[in-house]
Write a protein that holds these residues in place. Structure first.
Motif, mmCIF file in Angstrom:
data_model
loop_
_atom_site.group_PDB
_atom_site.id
_atom_site.type_symbol
_atom_site.label_atom_id
_atom_site.label_comp_id
_atom_site.label_asym_id
_atom_site.label_seq_id
_atom_site.Cartn_x
_atom_site.Cartn_y
_atom_site.Cartn_z
ATOM 1 N N ALA A 1 2.779 3.817 7.961
ATOM 2 C CA ALA A 1 4.033 4.257 8.318
ATOM 3 C C ALA A 1 5.057 3.145 7.946
ATOM 4 C CB ALA A 1 4.130 4.842 9.722
ATOM 5 N N LYS A 2 6.196 3.746 7.859
ATOM 6 C CA LYS A 2 7.443 2.569 7.558
ATOM 7 C C LYS A 2 7.605 2.066 8.947
ATOM 8 C CE LYS A 2 9.827 5.049 3.882
ATOM 9 N NZ LYS A 2 11.231 5.281 3.242
ATOM 10 N N PRO A 3 8.066 0.773 8.864
ATOM 11 C CA PRO A 3 8.130 0.091 10.166
ATOM 12 C C PRO A 3 9.457 0.362 10.690
ATOM 13 C CG PRO A 3 8.540 -1.374 8.255
ATOM 14 C CD PRO A 3 7.876 -0.005 7.900
ATOM 15 N N LYS A 4 9.455 0.592 12.037
ATOM 16 C CA LYS A 4 10.603 0.974 12.805
ATOM 17 C C LYS A 4 11.857 0.127 12.432
ATOM 18 C CE LYS A 4 7.941 3.081 16.434
ATOM 19 N NZ LYS A 4 7.885 3.320 17.803
ATOM 20 N N ILE B 1 1.107 -1.355 -0.037
ATOM 21 C CA ILE B 1 0.065 0.149 -0.109
ATOM 22 C C ILE B 1 1.046 1.351 -0.233
ATOM 23 C CG2 ILE B 1 -1.797 1.273 1.330
ATOM 24 C CD1 ILE B 1 -2.732 -1.470 2.355
ATOM 25 N N ARG B 2 1.876 1.055 0.844
ATOM 26 C CA ARG B 2 2.632 2.507 0.924
ATOM 27 C C ARG B 2 3.618 2.541 -0.535
ATOM 28 N NH1 ARG B 2 5.124 0.814 5.130
ATOM 29 N NH2 ARG B 2 7.217 -0.169 4.084
ATOM 30 N N LYS B 3 3.839 1.361 -0.975
ATOM 31 C CA LYS B 3 4.410 1.617 -2.588
ATOM 32 C C LYS B 3 3.460 2.321 -3.498
ATOM 33 C CE LYS B 3 4.126 -1.820 -5.179
ATOM 34 N NZ LYS B 3 4.388 -3.497 -5.843
ATOM 35 N N HIS B 4 1.773 1.784 -3.722
ATOM 36 C CA HIS B 4 1.029 2.391 -4.515
ATOM 37 C C HIS B 4 0.595 4.001 -4.064
ATOM 38 C CE1 HIS B 4 0.246 -1.206 -6.484
ATOM 39 N NE2 HIS B 4 -0.456 -1.834 -5.503
ATOM 40 N N PHE B 5 0.706 4.091 -2.796
ATOM 41 C CA PHE B 5 0.376 5.555 -2.435
ATOM 42 C C PHE B 5 1.518 6.473 -2.955
ATOM 43 C CE2 PHE B 5 -3.522 4.317 -0.565
ATOM 44 C CZ PHE B 5 -4.425 5.386 -0.121
ATOM 45 N N GLY B 6 2.605 5.991 -2.903
ATOM 46 C CA GLY B 6 4.081 6.800 -3.456
ATOM 47 C C GLY B 6 3.787 6.976 -4.962
ATOM 48 N N ASN B 7 3.272 5.949 -5.913
ATOM 49 C CA ASN B 7 2.987 6.119 -6.953
ATOM 50 C C ASN B 7 1.891 7.254 -7.402
ATOM 51 O OD1 ASN B 7 4.780 4.636 -7.912
ATOM 52 N ND2 ASN B 7 3.962 2.832 -7.769
ATOM 53 N N LEU B 8 0.798 7.001 -6.321
ATOM 54 C CA LEU B 8 -0.326 8.115 -6.654
ATOM 55 C C LEU B 8 0.014 9.375 -6.221
ATOM 56 C CD1 LEU B 8 -3.383 8.540 -6.757
ATOM 57 C CD2 LEU B 8 -3.697 8.372 -4.157
#
Length: 580
Positions: A327-330, A295-302
């Motif tokens: 959020a990115k994992p710690k 999801i983080r990857k898709h929202f970066g592309n969005l």
């Protein structure tokens, strides 16, 4: 149009209206509206009925658009170039104003009417015409006086500001008389993505571009589902709808061609049905919802796509991704998530028949007396000893294997078969001693002698323009592991990538400096000394550290080279020619 009496000053506007209507008719949103209207009146949803319904809609639009006199009864049609052509021939004026004059002095209205500003009234009429021609807006149609209604007062300047916005443009709030901003209709999202793809160039690998394309298509479908027509209508809750969509789809839908072809609502329903079926039958839970990293990857592309639209001049509202993107994992959590197999864990892999002797090229998992050199033979050892990324080794060319003053070396760089992840990925690695013992350089010479430019040609197919050799190797090699009684229950997730983590951990436990591990792995080190003032570690030092880790891990393997020191190449299953 000119031959039929349409004045030239109006031709461009009519052509633009025609293309706008044509685009609207081909838009899936319009098709959905027609289906809904048919359902409202109880008309069966068949292809023939849909076509007839569309014909009636366009016929009604044409009747409304051509009823010039009914909409603007106060206009003197004899003094207007376009409406004069609707008069009987004996009533038409003998000449129309030249194009320059027509644009400077548009439609004239009755000068005796209070507030009758000819320029402004013509502008209002033109705006209303464009609105109805572009989308047949109900608000404007309702505002147009019918023959049995009293004639309304000419619109004032305040009324002009409230006229429905013209489809295809967007005006800033409070500046309705100011310049317009174009909007991007949903049907044009993919075409605009291709422009973004060209802008990115080599900065986007093919895999990254495919991921971004999937995002754009999914976002477009979600907007259509939400009733959005163009970029100017995108609001924050539409982006939130995309986020929720990712929570409700099969976790691995991208691996199924059938699921990838489903529309968003259909895909969510499929996931819900599968989850309910698994629960009812007491099976393991069906995985629903994409991972946080995906999801983080898709929202970066969005974010990239929306910024591209704004930079290209399209109207689009403000958006916020911070509260929606996971959020990115710690760092501490990441360390626990990554599997780091030790040499002892990896060691049983090299007892498979493909390394110790197999039946034939079709039975690499069946014990026998033949050893075939190829991707399934050399690549696992390269990953275990050097820890490169899967595509870096699978996509090597024969010209990437070099003889240097420090011995044979592998140059990982961009070539005609694949790119590299980033600038620091370009690096020189030594060929490990074990691969030299097993005839790696003889294999390179044999493949080059056969005329191949790919080091592992069986990973490529002439039937496909783009091939990911890393994916092809994974699909060839993992079944060999699964077929082994010793390995099928002990495989870790992302098996090939785990080799990379395992080597880094082994080197660290052997006392190798982190900076050297970064240079070997193709990662950018931290600190200015590593990134600015020093070069990557050289071949002699890397080879020394690799030899040290091999000794710590138990020394040589029992992998066999070809019988009698000869050389045997496996069947090139997907290449133009075969050899044994």
């Amino acid at each position: 149009m000119v031959r039929n009496g349409i004045p030239e000053p109006h031709v461009d506007a009519i052509v633009a209206t025609y293309h706008s209507e044509q685009a609207q008719a081909q838009n899936p949103i319009f098709d959905g509206q027609v289906r809904q209207q048919m359902q409202d009146v109880g008309l069966p949803d068949t292809l023939a009925n849909r076509e007839r319904a569309k014909m009636e809609i366009f016929r009604a639009k044409a009747d409304a658009l051509l009823n010039v006199g009914g909409r603007w009864p106060l206009i003197d049609r004899r003094q207007n170039a376009l409406t004069a052509t609707t008069l009987p021939e004996d009533e038409r004026p003998s000449a129309f104003p030249a194009p320059e004059t027509a644009s400077a002095a548009p439609t004239t209205v009755n000068q005796d009417m209070p507030g009758g500003d000819p320029g402004r009234e013509a502008s209002v009429a033109s705006d209303v015409q464009s609105v109805q021609a572009s989308a047949g807006r109900e608000e404007v149609a309702a505002a147009a006086p019918r023959n049995d209604e009293a004639t309304p007062e000419p619109p004032s300047q305040a009324t002009t500001a409230r006229i429905e916005r013209i489809p295809g443009v967007e005006r800033e709030a409070g500046h309705e008389d100011g310049p317009v901003t174009p909007v991007l209709h949903l049907a044009d999202f993919e075409a605009e993505f291709l422009k973004l793809r060209k802008n990115k160039g080599a900065a986007w690998a093919e895999a990254s571009a495919r991921d971004a394309h999937v995002l754009v298509v999914t976002f477009r479908d979600i907007l259509e589902e939400q009733g959005v027509a163009h970029s100017g209508e995108i609001r924050q809750h539409h982006i939130a709808a995309l986020r929720q969509h990712y929570n409700d789809v099969p976790a691995r839908y991208g691996q199924s061609a059938r699921q990838r072809a489903m529309r968003p609502a259909e895909l969510r329903a499929f996931a819900a049905d599968q989850a309910a079926r698994a629960e009812a039958q007491g099976e393991p839970p069906y995985a629903v919802g994409l991972s946080a990293a995906t999801i983080r990857k898709h929202f970066g592309n969005l974010d990239t796509f929306l910024r591209h639209l704004r930079a290209s001049g399209y109207a689009i509202g403000e958006w916020e991704l911070k509260g929606l993107r996971p959020a990115k994992p710690k760092p501490g959590t990441i360390r626990l998530q990554q599997v780091k197999p030790s040499p002892q864990t990896i060691r049983p892999i090299f007892d498979l028949p493909v390394f110790t002797g197999c039946r034939d090229e079709f039975g690499l998992d069946v014990p026998g007396n033949i050893v075939f050199h190829g991707a399934c033979y050399f690549l696992p050892m390269l990953f275990a000893y050097l820890g490169a990324r899967r595509n870096e080794f699978a996509g090597l060319g024969t010209s990437d294997i070099l003889q240097t003053d420090s011995g044979p070396a592998i140059h990982i760089r961009q070539n005609q078969f694949r790119g590299i992840k980033n600038p620091q990925s370009d690096r020189m690695l030594p060929v490990p001693d074990e691969l030299l013992r097993l005839g790696f350089m003889d294999y390179v010479a044999a493949i080059s002698g056969l005329g191949y430019r790919q080091l592992f040609p069986e990973l490529y197919s002439p039937d496909y323009k783009t091939v990911d050799p890393g994916d092809r190797f994974y699909k060839d090699f993992i079944p060999l592991l699964n077929a082994s009684p010793e390995m099928k229950d002990g495989l870790w997730k992302r098996t090939i990538h785990a080799f990379r983590h395992g080597l880094a951990d082994t080197l660290k436990q052997s006392g190798v400096e982190i900076a050297i591990i970064d240079d070997l792995s193709g990662r950018l080190g931290s600190g200015e000394t590593q990134t600015r003032y020093t070069n990557a570690a050289g071949l002699p030092l890397l080879l020394e550290k690799i030899r040290g880790s091999v000794r710590a891990g138990g020394g040589k393997s029992d992998v066999r080279r070809c019988d009698g020191g000869g050389h045997r190449i496996g069947r090139l299953r997907w290449s133009c020619e075969t050899s044994t």
